[in-house]
Write a protein that holds these residues in place. Structure first.
Motif, PDB file in Angstrom:
ATOM      1  N   ALA A   1       0.817  -1.216   0.000  1.00 52.35           N
ATOM      2  CA  ALA A   1       0.000   0.000   0.000  1.00 52.35           C
ATOM      3  C   ALA A   1       0.848   1.264   0.000  1.00 52.35           C
ATOM      4  O   ALA A   1       1.968   1.271   0.505  1.00 52.35           O
ATOM      5  CB  ALA A   1      -0.910  -0.002   1.225  1.00 52.35           C
ATOM      6  N   ASP A   2       0.281   2.340  -0.555  1.00 51.71           N
ATOM      7  CA  ASP A   2       0.834   3.680  -0.376  1.00 51.71           C
ATOM      8  C   ASP A   2       0.608   4.083   1.076  1.00 51.71           C
ATOM      9  O   ASP A   2      -0.287   3.544   1.734  1.00 51.71           O
ATOM     10  CB  ASP A   2       0.065   4.687  -1.259  1.00 51.71           C
ATOM     11  N   VAL A   3       1.352   5.092   1.550  1.00 49.58           N
ATOM     12  CA  VAL A   3       1.151   5.525   2.936  1.00 49.58           C
ATOM     13  C   VAL A   3       0.164   6.699   3.031  1.00 49.58           C
ATOM     14  O   VAL A   3      -0.446   6.913   4.076  1.00 49.58           O
ATOM     15  CB  VAL A   3       2.504   5.891   3.601  1.00 49.58           C
ATOM     16  N   ASP A   4      -0.021   7.412   1.912  1.00 43.43           N
ATOM     17  CA  ASP A   4      -0.885   8.601   1.950  1.00 43.43           C
ATOM     18  C   ASP A   4      -2.343   8.219   1.764  1.00 43.43           C
ATOM     19  O   ASP A   4      -3.020   8.659   0.831  1.00 43.43           O
ATOM     20  CB  ASP A   4      -0.442   9.624   0.886  1.00 43.43           C
ATOM     21  N   MET A   5      -2.805   7.368   2.626  1.00 49.44           N
ATOM     22  CA  MET A   5      -4.188   6.907   2.550  1.00 49.44           C
ATOM     23  C   MET A   5      -4.707   6.562   3.934  1.00 49.44           C
ATOM     24  O   MET A   5      -3.937   6.375   4.876  1.00 49.44           O
ATOM     25  CB  MET A   5      -4.283   5.704   1.625  1.00 49.44           C
TER      26      MET A   5
ATOM     27  N   LEU B   1      -5.473  13.734  -0.009  1.00 49.86           N
ATOM     28  CA  LEU B   1      -4.938  14.779  -0.879  1.00 49.86           C
ATOM     29  C   LEU B   1      -3.646  15.281  -0.265  1.00 49.86           C
ATOM     30  O   LEU B   1      -3.572  15.475   0.944  1.00 49.86           O
ATOM     31  CB  LEU B   1      -5.915  15.944  -0.968  1.00 49.86           C
ATOM     32  N   LYS B   2      -2.650  15.498  -1.118  1.00 51.11           N
ATOM     33  CA  LYS B   2      -1.389  16.033  -0.604  1.00 51.11           C
ATOM     34  C   LYS B   2      -1.218  17.441  -1.125  1.00 51.11           C
ATOM     35  O   LYS B   2      -1.621  17.737  -2.239  1.00 51.11           O
ATOM     36  CB  LYS B   2      -0.206  15.196  -1.104  1.00 51.11           C
ATOM     37  N   ASN B   3      -0.617  18.290  -0.314  1.00 50.31           N
ATOM     38  CA  ASN B   3      -0.282  19.577  -0.898  1.00 50.31           C
ATOM     39  C   ASN B   3       1.072  19.438  -1.601  1.00 50.31           C
ATOM     40  O   ASN B   3       1.798  18.458  -1.392  1.00 50.31           O
ATOM     41  CB  ASN B   3      -0.299  20.698   0.143  1.00 50.31           C
TER      42      ASN B   3
HETATM   43 MN   LIG Z   1      -0.110   7.905  -2.893  1.00 46.49          MN
END
Ligand SMILES: [Mn+2]
Ligand SMILES: CC(=O)N[C@H]1[C@@H](OP(=O)(O)OP(=O)(O)OC[C@H]2O[C@@H](n3ccc(=O)[nH]c3=O)[C@H](O)[C@@H]2O)O[C@H](CO)[C@H](O)[C@@H]1O
Length: 363
Positions: free
Chosen positions: A199-203, A343-345
């Protein structure tokens, strides 16, 4: 036996001999079956089967051969892989079956540089929703082991911190995951777990994500490409790249942020993608969406045995679309948001300023 009796001298002697012979035979058979390791193995397999029937007696609706589980979505690919949507599975039934495997699930996640700030929410939400009640090894790859948050975990669930390289470009950090996972699989995952989920971490896990996702090899349909023709997939279109897919090929567009399978299959996938990335690199090429492009190439020619619907990777655009439809009183194809891509800035991506993880739907 008829022949044997003929050569024995008298009836009484004969019957004694027969009894002794029979007893010897029975004793030998018993000892052979009991101590022979192969037969022990069969015995334990049979023991498992007996319990299995007993334990899997849960109450569930009888499947009806004439009633599809969902009428509005594809639930089976042309190569007969199920597509997992809400309404297509009974989790109690699946859990009871899964328990018989006595399996452990590995979850790999990378938190390099300032993506470390996503890790706590990732782990906390996973503890709430990911494989609840099952054994899980979280494999956290990072360049800052000392910053990995310490969470209280119940028995059977643990965090294993693995040091990984940092790179200047986010593209390189993202791509090198394939090589790191394949290396990790060879070194320890094959011995320690049965399944690997990457997995990605930004979730954030926002709803149940359980054993219904597991299979030999699974991929997740990208939410932005759910209703898009293969000509518009974001595949690599330069024939010189190892990730090249011609425009008239492609089944689904898979997201790079969530895939998995048995450790052996994930090893094959990540090693193949890693090798392809290396060849591209030697030729001064980088695929349009880095490792995601290579993943799509691999899954096109090695069909996944299960597909996850965008419930398993909902993004901001899909959420807005769902909210819009709801307002209009229209039904939604995605009924549950199980995983949400945060969402990432811009600063996070360029690894400059420190930042806060933001929830994008106003929560
Ligand atoms: Mn990601
Ligand atoms: C919608 C979109 O734009 N998707 C693309 C984008 O996904 P994303 O924007 O989701 O990529 P990303 O920035 O989340 O990077 C992927 C993962 O690599 C790790 N990581 C990355 C950078 C970093 O400095 N530290 C770190 O730990 C982390 O686990 C992260 O979740 O980029 C990926 C990288 O190739 C893929 O191409 C995706 O298709």
């Amino acid at each position: 036996m008829a022949k044997l009796l003929k050569i024995l001298p008298g009836p009484c002697y004969a019957s004694h001999k027969v009894i002794i012979l029979l007893l010897t035979g029975i004793t030998f058979t018993f000892h052979y079956c009991y101590w022979n390791p192969k037969s022990q193995h069969v015995k334990s397999l049979l023991a498992g089967t007996r319990t299995a029937v007993g334990e899997s007696h849960t109450n569930y609706l009888q499947p009806d051969a004439l009633t599809p589980s969902r009428r509005d979505v594809l639930v089976l690919t042309p190569w007969l892989a199920p597509v997992v949507w809400e309404g297509t599975f009974d989790i109690d039934l699946l859990n009871a079956q899964f328990k018989l495997q006595n399996a452990t699930i590995g979850l790999t996640v990378f938190a390099v540089k300032n993506y470390m700030s996503f890790l706590e929410l990732f782990l906390r939400s996973a503890e709430k929703y990911f494989m609840a009640g099952h054994r899980v090894n979280y494999y956290v790859f990072t360049d800052q082991p000392e910053l990995v948050p310490q969470l209280p975990l119940p028995g059977g669930r643990r965090v294993i911190v693995l040091r990984t390289q940092s790179h200047q470009r986010w593209q390189d950090i993202s791509m090198q995951r394939m090589g790191a996972i394949s290396h990790g699989a060879r070194q320890r995952f094959l011995k320690e777990v049965d399944y690997l989920v990457c997995a990605d971490v930004d979730m954030e896990f926002r709803d149940h994500v359980g054993v219904e996702i597991l299979s030999s090899l699974f991929g997740t349909i990208h939410p932005d490409f759910m209703a898009v023709s293969r000509y518009s997939f974001s595949n690599e279109r330069r024939p010189e790249s190892q990730a090249y897919i011609p425009e008239d090929e492609g089944d689904f567009y898979y997201i790079g942020a969530f895939f998995g399978g048995s450790v052996a299959e994930v090893y094959r996938l990540t090693e193949a993608c890693h090798q392809a990335i290396m060849i591209d690199k030697a030729n001064h090429l980088e695929a349009i969406w880095q490792e995601e492009s290579h993943l799509n190439k691999y899954l096109l020619y090695h069909k996944p045995t299960k597909l996850l619907s965008p419930e398993y990777m909902c993004d901001h655009d899909l959420l807005q679309d769902m909210q819009h439809r709801k307002k209009l009183g229209l039904s939604n194809i995605v009924r549950r948001i199980r995983i949400f891509a945060l969402l990432k800035n811009k600063e996070v991506k360029s690894n400059n300023a420190s930042q806060k993880v933001q929830s994008t739907d106003g929560r």
